[in-house]
Motif scaffolding. Structure first.
Motif, PDB file in Angstrom:
ATOM      1  N   GLU A  77       0.964  -1.345  -0.147  1.00 23.24           N
ATOM      2  CA  GLU A  77       0.112  -0.051  -0.062  1.00 23.24           C
ATOM      3  C   GLU A  77       0.907   1.185  -0.080  1.00 23.24           C
ATOM      4  O   GLU A  77       0.528   2.331  -0.478  1.00 23.24           O
ATOM      5  N   ARG A  78       1.872   1.277   0.333  1.00 27.95           N
ATOM      6  CA  ARG A  78       2.955   2.337   0.589  1.00 27.95           C
ATOM      7  C   ARG A  78       3.393   2.564  -0.816  1.00 27.95           C
ATOM      8  O   ARG A  78       3.560   3.727  -1.270  1.00 27.95           O
ATOM      9  N   VAL A  79       3.708   1.634  -1.445  1.00 29.86           N
ATOM     10  CA  VAL A  79       4.089   1.706  -2.819  1.00 29.86           C
ATOM     11  C   VAL A  79       3.045   2.263  -3.792  1.00 29.86           C
ATOM     12  O   VAL A  79       3.234   3.258  -4.709  1.00 29.86           O
ATOM     13  N   ARG A  80       1.653   1.804  -3.749  1.00 23.63           N
ATOM     14  CA  ARG A  80       0.695   2.326  -4.349  1.00 23.63           C
ATOM     15  C   ARG A  80       0.621   3.848  -4.053  1.00 23.63           C
ATOM     16  O   ARG A  80       0.347   4.450  -4.937  1.00 23.63           O
ATOM     17  N   SER A  81       0.529   4.279  -2.594  1.00 21.47           N
ATOM     18  CA  SER A  81       0.577   5.647  -2.350  1.00 21.47           C
ATOM     19  C   SER A  81       1.768   6.426  -3.145  1.00 21.47           C
ATOM     20  O   SER A  81       1.626   7.554  -3.512  1.00 21.47           O
ATOM     21  N   GLU A  82       2.915   5.886  -3.215  1.00 19.63           N
ATOM     22  CA  GLU A  82       3.972   6.563  -3.711  1.00 19.63           C
ATOM     23  C   GLU A  82       3.727   6.916  -5.306  1.00 19.63           C
ATOM     24  O   GLU A  82       3.959   7.707  -6.026  1.00 19.63           O
ATOM     25  N   ILE A  83       3.241   5.664  -6.016  1.00 21.22           N
ATOM     26  CA  ILE A  83       2.914   6.024  -7.609  1.00 21.22           C
ATOM     27  C   ILE A  83       1.509   6.923  -7.563  1.00 21.22           C
ATOM     28  O   ILE A  83       1.753   7.675  -8.547  1.00 21.22           O
ATOM     29  N   ARG A  84       0.821   6.737  -6.772  1.00 20.90           N
ATOM     30  CA  ARG A  84      -0.483   7.804  -6.776  1.00 20.90           C
ATOM     31  C   ARG A  84       0.074   9.304  -6.676  1.00 20.90           C
ATOM     32  O   ARG A  84      -0.158  10.098  -7.466  1.00 20.90           O
ATOM     33  N   ALA A  85       1.001   9.536  -5.709  1.00 26.79           N
ATOM     34  CA  ALA A  85       1.476  10.620  -5.448  1.00 26.79           C
ATOM     35  C   ALA A  85       2.470  11.071  -6.565  1.00 26.79           C
ATOM     36  O   ALA A  85       2.514  12.335  -6.863  1.00 26.79           O
ATOM     37  N   ALA A  86       3.118  10.453  -7.587  1.00 28.63           N
ATOM     38  CA  ALA A  86       3.910  10.614  -8.805  1.00 28.63           C
ATOM     39  C   ALA A  86       2.870  11.031  -9.796  1.00 28.63           C
ATOM     40  O   ALA A  86       3.264  11.311 -11.067  1.00 28.63           O
ATOM     41  N   GLY A  87       1.636  10.725  -9.664  1.00 30.80           N
ATOM     42  CA  GLY A  87       0.696  11.128 -10.800  1.00 30.80           C
ATOM     43  C   GLY A  87       0.293   9.981 -11.585  1.00 30.80           C
ATOM     44  O   GLY A  87      -0.308  10.107 -12.651  1.00 30.80           O
ATOM     45  N   GLY A  88       0.509   8.630 -11.018  1.00 29.04           N
ATOM     46  CA  GLY A  88       0.344   7.604 -12.042  1.00 29.04           C
ATOM     47  C   GLY A  88      -1.258   7.045 -11.809  1.00 29.04           C
ATOM     48  O   GLY A  88      -1.684   7.517 -10.749  1.00 29.04           O
ATOM     49  N   PRO A  89      -1.516   6.305 -12.677  1.00 29.20           N
ATOM     50  CA  PRO A  89      -2.786   5.625 -12.463  1.00 29.20           C
ATOM     51  C   PRO A  89      -2.978   4.686 -11.162  1.00 29.20           C
ATOM     52  O   PRO A  89      -2.005   4.445 -10.628  1.00 29.20           O
ATOM     53  N   ASP A  90      -4.061   4.659 -10.623  1.00 32.31           N
ATOM     54  CA  ASP A  90      -4.397   4.074  -9.240  1.00 32.31           C
ATOM     55  C   ASP A  90      -3.785   2.540  -9.361  1.00 32.31           C
ATOM     56  O   ASP A  90      -4.248   1.939 -10.261  1.00 32.31           O
ATOM     57  N   PRO A  91      -2.739   2.174  -8.905  1.00 28.72           N
ATOM     58  CA  PRO A  91      -2.364   0.593  -9.081  1.00 28.72           C
ATOM     59  C   PRO A  91      -3.211  -0.168  -8.288  1.00 28.72           C
ATOM     60  O   PRO A  91      -4.037   0.099  -7.341  1.00 28.72           O
ATOM     61  N   VAL A  92      -2.910  -1.222  -8.557  1.00 26.06           N
ATOM     62  CA  VAL A  92      -3.668  -2.680  -7.920  1.00 26.06           C
ATOM     63  C   VAL A  92      -2.923  -3.059  -7.227  1.00 26.06           C
ATOM     64  O   VAL A  92      -1.523  -3.617  -7.405  1.00 26.06           O
ATOM     65  N   VAL A  93      -3.189  -3.526  -5.931  1.00 29.61           N
ATOM     66  CA  VAL A  93      -2.328  -4.103  -4.731  1.00 29.61           C
ATOM     67  C   VAL A  93      -2.716  -5.596  -4.832  1.00 29.61           C
ATOM     68  O   VAL A  93      -3.806  -6.109  -4.637  1.00 29.61           O
ATOM     69  N   LEU A  94      -1.487  -6.650  -4.943  1.00 23.10           N
ATOM     70  CA  LEU A  94      -2.025  -7.843  -4.871  1.00 23.10           C
ATOM     71  C   LEU A  94      -0.888  -8.460  -3.858  1.00 23.10           C
ATOM     72  O   LEU A  94       0.512  -8.388  -4.068  1.00 23.10           O
ATOM     73  N   VAL A  95      -1.224  -9.262  -3.079  1.00 28.19           N
ATOM     74  CA  VAL A  95      -0.360  -9.719  -1.994  1.00 28.19           C
ATOM     75  C   VAL A  95      -0.433 -11.686  -2.008  1.00 28.19           C
ATOM     76  O   VAL A  95      -1.560 -12.158  -1.979  1.00 28.19           O
ATOM     77  N   ALA A  96       0.828 -11.921  -2.168  1.00 23.15           N
ATOM     78  CA  ALA A  96       0.946 -13.404  -2.446  1.00 23.15           C
ATOM     79  C   ALA A  96       2.322 -13.808  -1.760  1.00 23.15           C
ATOM     80  O   ALA A  96       3.275 -13.200  -2.282  1.00 23.15           O
ATOM     81  N   ASP A  97       2.514 -15.010  -1.340  1.00 23.90           N
ATOM     82  CA  ASP A  97       3.829 -15.523  -0.832  1.00 23.90           C
ATOM     83  C   ASP A  97       4.292 -16.350  -2.072  1.00 23.90           C
ATOM     84  O   ASP A  97       3.651 -17.522  -2.277  1.00 23.90           O
ATOM     85  N   LEU A  98       5.328 -16.051  -2.514  1.00 20.45           N
ATOM     86  CA  LEU A  98       5.778 -16.893  -3.875  1.00 20.45           C
ATOM     87  C   LEU A  98       6.400 -18.102  -3.349  1.00 20.45           C
ATOM     88  O   LEU A  98       6.883 -18.993  -4.436  1.00 20.45           O
ATOM     89  N   ALA A  99       6.391 -18.434  -2.191  1.00 10.91           N
ATOM     90  CA  ALA A  99       7.301 -19.758  -1.629  1.00 10.91           C
ATOM     91  C   ALA A  99       6.246 -20.740  -1.774  1.00 10.91           C
ATOM     92  O   ALA A  99       6.295 -21.851  -1.149  1.00 10.91           O
TER      93      ALA A  99
END
Length: 273
Positions: free
Chosen positions: A41-63
């Protein structure tokens, strides 16, 4: 990148985070993946602050291959096409003195996260990638490559974290070459060593002194996403220079054996439920 969709695995830290913010600021709709929802979510906020389209957040453990499958299902629920897949998520050598670890599916952990998860995810997402003209797959590998011993692929006899990491990274390169040949140029598939010992959590954990910046690795990776090299397929780059990978990557029989091993491991994981 306006209107394009990009999935970057491991995009809550290091190179992945750098790429996510840069591509989002350039107009791409970024799918931010990580194991921790708060960091994503912090990365999502950083992208929005940079003027980018609203990102999608996906949580998964690739192990966990079950989590990989769920991640692919989530992507398909959000998209009808995918322009760029960057298989970036990975774990390093481990802390000095740390021992052999297994994934949730009983696979040697570095092989599972650094290679097998990307192998499975890419194959599941191929329909979405094929639906996007000019789509690209970028596998973030390493110049540190060690041949896969098919008599002991899980390093049960003589484990070493550096060897495990380098084997998994060579497996990524082998998969890249194999997939590029299979796909015939659409999507375009390439792999790279972005930069040596970037200033990332992975490098610091190993006790190694960083000697490159994340921005350097980002520039090299973006070249495979948006630059002139993105039109070529089945190539390995060290930074921005095309180079020859380890000899095993060019051995069709070794690539076949790796593909068969990977499919067996995936099938065994699903059989266990």
């Amino acid at each position: 990148m306006n209107g394009q969709t990009v999935l970057i695995t491991g995009s809550t830290d290091g190179l992945g985070r750098h790429l996510a913010v840069r591509l989002g600021a350039a107009g791409a709709r970024v799918l931010v993946h990580g194991r921790d929802a708060d960091r994503a979510e912090r990365v999502r906020s950083e992208i929005r602050a940079a003027g980018g389209p609203d990102p999608v957040v996906l949580v998964a453990d690739l192990a966990s291959l079950r989590e990989v499958d769920r991640l692919a299902d989530e992507v398909a629920r959000h998209l009808d096409r995918l322009d760029v897949l960057v298989n970036n998520a990975g774990i390093g050598f481990g802390r000095p003195g740390s021992g052999r670890e297994l994934s949730a599916d009983g696979v040697e952990l570095r092989f599972a996260v650094n290679y097998l998860a990307g192998y499975r995810l890419t194959r599941l997402l191929l329909p979405l990638l094929r639906a996007a003209p000019g789509s690209r797959i970028v596998n973030v590998a390493s110049a540190g490559q060690y041949p896969v011993d098919f008599a002991d692929p899980m390093l049960e006899r003589a484990y070493d974290g550096v060897t495990a990491y380098r084997r998994a990274k060579l497996a990524q390169v082998m998969f890249t070459f194999d997939l590029a040949e299979e796909l015939g140029g659409s999507p375009v598939v390439n792999t790279l060593h972005p930069a040596t010992y970037m200033a990332t959590t992975m490098v610091r954990e190993s006790g190694t002194e960083p000697c490159s910046t994340v921005a350097e690795g980002g520039d090299a990776t973006l070249r495979l996403i948006t630059g002139p090299a993105s039109e070529l397929t089945g190539r390995y780059y060290n930074g921005v220079r095309e180079e020859r990978a380890h000899d095993q990557a060019y051995d069709p029989d070794a690539r076949r054996r790796l593909r068969e091993l990977s499919d067996r491991l995936v099938a065994a994981a699903h059989a266990r439920g």
